[in-house]
Design a protein around this motif. Sequence first.
Motif, short mmCIF file in Angstrom:
data_model
loop_
_atom_site.label_atom_id
_atom_site.label_comp_id
_atom_site.label_asym_id
_atom_site.label_seq_id
_atom_site.Cartn_x
_atom_site.Cartn_y
_atom_site.Cartn_z
N LYS A 59 0.83 -1.21 0.00
CA LYS A 59 0.00 0.00 0.00
C LYS A 59 0.86 1.26 0.00
CE LYS A 59 -3.59 2.37 2.69
NZ LYS A 59 -4.44 2.31 3.93
N MET A 60 1.95 1.27 0.80
CA MET A 60 2.87 2.40 0.82
C MET A 60 3.41 2.67 -0.58
SD MET A 60 5.38 1.89 4.06
CE MET A 60 4.86 1.20 5.62
N LYS A 66 4.10 14.04 0.59
CA LYS A 66 2.63 14.01 0.65
C LYS A 66 2.17 12.91 1.59
CE LYS A 66 1.89 15.97 -3.96
NZ LYS A 66 1.31 15.76 -5.32
N LYS A 67 2.81 11.74 1.51
CA LYS A 67 2.58 10.65 2.44
C LYS A 67 3.93 10.04 2.76
CE LYS A 67 -2.17 9.36 1.43
NZ LYS A 67 -3.10 8.24 1.14
N GLU A 96 2.13 1.72 -3.53
CA GLU A 96 1.08 2.16 -4.45
C GLU A 96 0.63 3.59 -4.17
OE1 GLU A 96 -1.94 -0.82 -4.14
OE2 GLU A 96 -0.90 -2.21 -5.50
N ASP A 97 0.70 4.03 -2.92
CA ASP A 97 0.35 5.41 -2.56
C ASP A 97 1.48 6.39 -2.86
OD1 ASP A 97 -2.10 4.54 -1.73
OD2 ASP A 97 -1.71 4.72 0.42
N ASP A 98 2.58 5.88 -3.40
CA ASP A 98 3.77 6.68 -3.70
C ASP A 98 4.28 7.40 -2.46
OD1 ASP A 98 5.79 7.46 -5.47
OD2 ASP A 98 4.82 9.38 -5.86
N ALA A 99 4.18 6.73 -1.32
CA ALA A 99 4.69 7.31 -0.08
C ALA A 99 6.20 7.39 -0.12
CB ALA A 99 4.25 6.45 1.11
N ASP A 151 -2.93 1.40 9.81
CA ASP A 151 -1.67 1.48 9.07
C ASP A 151 -0.43 1.51 9.97
OD1 ASP A 151 -3.10 1.40 6.72
OD2 ASP A 151 -3.15 3.57 6.47
N ASN A 169 2.46 8.47 8.11
CA ASN A 169 1.18 7.88 7.73
C ASN A 169 1.14 6.38 7.98
OD1 ASN A 169 1.77 10.23 5.54
ND2 ASN A 169 -0.41 10.14 6.04
N TYR A 170 2.30 5.72 7.83
CA TYR A 170 2.36 4.27 8.00
C TYR A 170 3.67 3.89 8.69
CZ TYR A 170 0.37 5.39 3.33
OH TYR A 170 -0.25 5.98 2.26
#
Length: 355
Positions: free
Chosen positions: A48-49, A233-234, A51-54, A303, A268-269
């Motif tokens: 998820k990290m 951003k994340k 894919e979210d481009d964290a 998360d 965020n995570y």
Amino acid sequence: MDYHNFHGKNIPHIEVNPDMKIDDLVEIYASSGYNARQLGEAAKLFRKMIEDDATICLTIAGAMTPVGFGGLFKALIEKGFVDWIISTGSNLYHEDHFAWNLPVKQGHFEVDDMILYQKDIVRIRDVYIKGEETLKKQDTIVQKMFENNLFEKPFTTAEFANWMGKYSKEHSTHPERSFVVSAYDYDVPLYISTLKDSSLALDLAPLRLANKPFSVDFVREIIEQAAILYNSKKAGIVEIGGGVPKNTAQQTGPLLDQILGLGHGGQNYIIQITDARPDTGGLSGATLQEGKSWGKVKDSHEDVIVVYADATIAFPVLCLYALSMEGPRKPKRLYKKLDQYYQNLSETYFSKAKK
């Protein structure tokens, strides 16, 4: 989320077959219980990290490179799945053995260490390293690296590690066996949270006695680390073990909020793989949920996942799942952006202070 009701996924009667792949194994883990479930859910959170481009930080505590895990770190860097790293100094020092083809071998843990000492063998559990052939040769290499570099003005440990990567790329026999070289190639900032607590610092001692001072600008680097978070951003962290690398990454939130008053809120995570207990009060075992009270993470309910396991068992599953399921990401090349991030944070801080 209210977990005080009888609902949730049914526990399957697990079946395995010879055709199963890593994603099937992760699904088995995630559908079961205990730390298998935690590992399965952590693998999915890492995906998820990505894919979210964290902006993803990897923290490395414990002796991971002596057992060859530098190859895993290298793969994640080159796929774009790790954007910056905080590691103990020992992991960089021992990683360099592979780049310079210095012997590291499987040994055993049921041994008489008095005999090993007489045979010039040091051990990390069941990994053997030769004193003269490996450690002393490595010491000479490190001293050669820095005999004419970084002593004229204060430096950050990211600059220190970047120079290590550059030097090993240009001079070592096998630069492809070094995640430090990959960090250099992909402009991944690699901070050493405990530089003075490692052989890297010990190797600077002869140079210091020769009147070459080495001064780490540790305040600048903690600002840089907070600036990476602030300009993302994340953001998330994958933590191998705990210790100082864990805290160094997580304290970015409190620096932004408690000290600079910028109201950011933290990561965020976070994923942590650890065998440390939470009830003794140590940071290594402190739950990620506890970090919310410090502003280290935005949400204590979602998360944030701790896997209580040996990282040498769990981390390869996390890596293989991500590498198998996700295409490469464009490298963020944060090392080249550190000066601008630092300046942006400075301007924001002083602008807010005037209001």
